[in-house]
Scaffold this active site. Structure first.
Site, PDB file in Angstrom:
ATOM      1  N   HIS A  57      48.339  55.504  35.606  1.00 31.41           N
ATOM      2  CA  HIS A  57      49.423  54.659  34.239  1.00 31.41           C
ATOM      3  C   HIS A  57      48.068  53.190  34.408  1.00 31.41           C
ATOM      4  CE1 HIS A  57      52.219  57.507  35.192  1.00 31.41           C
ATOM      5  NE2 HIS A  57      52.245  56.741  36.445  1.00 31.41           N
ATOM      6  N   HIS A 215      54.802  60.641  33.332  1.00 32.13           N
ATOM      7  CA  HIS A 215      54.389  61.569  33.629  1.00 32.13           C
ATOM      8  C   HIS A 215      54.050  63.461  32.802  1.00 32.13           C
ATOM      9  CE1 HIS A 215      55.633  59.183  37.307  1.00 32.13           C
ATOM     10  NE2 HIS A 215      54.608  58.911  37.374  1.00 32.13           N
TER      11      HIS A 215
END
Lengths: 329, 329
Positions: A57, A215
């Site tokens: 991320h 995700h």
């Protein structure tokens, strides 16, 4: 799978080493257990802010370590929660006597492991839980996920801690920012997790996923490809319904790229979202556009709105000096 | 084609409007002819720095307009040179009496149009020509292309102009930075130009393109997919051969993402490139990692090395306040 890697097993360590070398003036890497902390320790008595989560991320969270934001970040393997020993070691390294405050995105593994770390540290486990993803119904079993609003929480609480606020003040402020923040994302194409070697999900050439997680979690709805205007209308309406801003309300508008979406498109999304709230009497007084909470090479973006008050605006503007956010410093 | 757009025809205007709205404290947009300039005019007598080029490389150049860097940027259509009337209007808007200096990437259309603008303005047409792409032989017919080194030229010359250097001093400094700078890129996947609607070139799943240009121009060589280590070795060796740094030479290492490559991979590339030059006695004293000279959604990156002296280091560190680069300010 086409990626710049040497091997799936060494990717994270090599990347973190590069990150720490590139920003040695700001951060220091502890290789085992893995955490990133400030090169220059914070002042004595300051509340220590620690966050972390699965890798993939970036720049979240390691890119937010530095003056005015986090004291340390614990990177897990890609899309995998960091472990309690990382959090424990990070806390011991950055403790300045003002208390330890965890900022945790709402995922079962992250929550559990930060709770275990809090127990091991014998500190209250009431960290700040970020759950800004309003694509998920509020009362779903696992609650709402923490997504791009995390950047805003970490910046505002980071400034508060730097200014000398107490642990309890920081925690309450964090909860206030979370309540004032809502996000929703959209994906055009899946990311590819290195260990998996293929896209996490498949979208047809004429489909997009509304409400996707960072995700690649399933979204609220899969719809036919449509104009940016229609997409923004869907995301912004959902956010607006969740926050119900009053006429004249000031706000921070954050357009976050999920990894593979060009700035050209992110600024177009910004333009449309800005018009959406202009027409509803919401005054966007602060903005952030770019890749901050990414999902590897996912093609997509999210919209985040935070309703601002004077204190939050002042803390947003306060000096910050990290790898990924830097101003007035 | 999966993109966040309303229509190919309105994409650029909508995106630029969003950019100017998001950064109204830094930039102002002139919609027709299109240019972006600083919100707050520079001090009287300052050399005015103007750059520009095709859109699709954001944040280059509009993201570099602001204190300590550019005075104005002229965005062309995607991958298309801006026109002389844009440059003329921008020059007239930002002229502070210290002269106008163009920073031009070496592409035939850009060079021709900036020359025409210089003629119309009756100024010497000797701007700074950036041609840092060493994947192309030095004496090829059209010369070397201007790629990611442009960011470094604009930052260093921008600081020089801000500090009060004269037009001729800025021009000579720019030429010195260009000579000290070399770049080379690699693509894993092509970008998709909106007006075309399909990838600009095709690469098999087991191929990569070494020396690719920022518009997807053919590179030096198409090779089988290999490790990041091998790729960095190829790019860095070519750069090192071109610059021939002495033992103990200080340098700025810039890893630039072409649009769709995660930061995780860019920092891994940084780690490998850093090791490459460490082993050759080159001391990397400044670093820049991220998406700065992009190619829409191309998956790939480039490595740039600039050999630094004291003056260039001081100017690199000088305050900058733009949408995309911000420090000490």
């Amino acid at each position: 799978m086409k990626k710049f890697i040497n091997s799936v097993d060494t990717l994270l360590d090599e990347s973190l080493r590069g990150f720490a070398l590139a920003h040695a003036d700001i951060v220091r890497l502890n290789p085992a257990p893995r955490f990133v902390c400030r090169t220059a320790p914070a002042q004595p008595g300051k509340v220590a802010l620690i966050s972390g989560g699965g890798s993939g991320h970036e720049p979240l969270h390691s890119g937010f370590v530095g003056h005015g934001m986090l004291d340390a970040a614990c990177p897990g393997q890609i899309f995998t929660s960091p472990t309690p020993d990382q959090m424990l070691a990070a806390a011991q390294a950055v403790d300045q006597g003002g208390g330890i405050l965890f900022i945790v995105k709402n995922y079962a593994g992250d929550v559990m492991n930060f709770e275990m770390a809090a127990e091991m540290l014998d500190i209250p486990n009431a960290g700040i839980l970020v759950d800004d993803d309003v694509s998920i119904p509020e009362h779903s079993s696992s609650g709402r996920r923490g997504v791009a609003g995390t950047t805003i929480v970490e910046k505002i609480v980071g400034a508060a801690a730097e200014s000398g606020m107490t642990l309890e003040e920081c925690r309450m402020l964090g909860e206030r920012v979370v309540k004032a923040t809502a996000s929703m994302g959209v994906a055009l194409k899946s990311c590819t997790v290195p260990a998996l070697g293929r896209p996490s999900f498949e979208l047809a050439d004429d489909e997009l996923e509304l409400g996707v997680g960072i995700h690649g979690e399933k979204g609220r709805e899969r719809i036919a490809l449509t104009t940016a205007g229609n997409i923004v209308e869907r995301l912004a309406s959902t956010i607006d319904d969740a926050l119900k801003p009053a006429q004249g309300q000031r706000a921070l508008l954050h357009i976050n790229g999920l990894g593979a979406t060009p700035l050209l498109e992110l600024y177009l999304i910004y333009d449309l979202a800005r018009l959406f709230w202009d027409q509803r009497g919401v005054s966007v007084t602060r903005s952030l556009v770019g890749n901050f909470t990414t999902s590897l090479d996912m093609s997509g973006c999210s919209i985040t709105l935070t309703l601002l008050d004077d204190e939050m605006t002042r803390l947003w503007d306060a000096p910050v000096h990290t790898a990924a956010l830097r101003w007035n410093c």
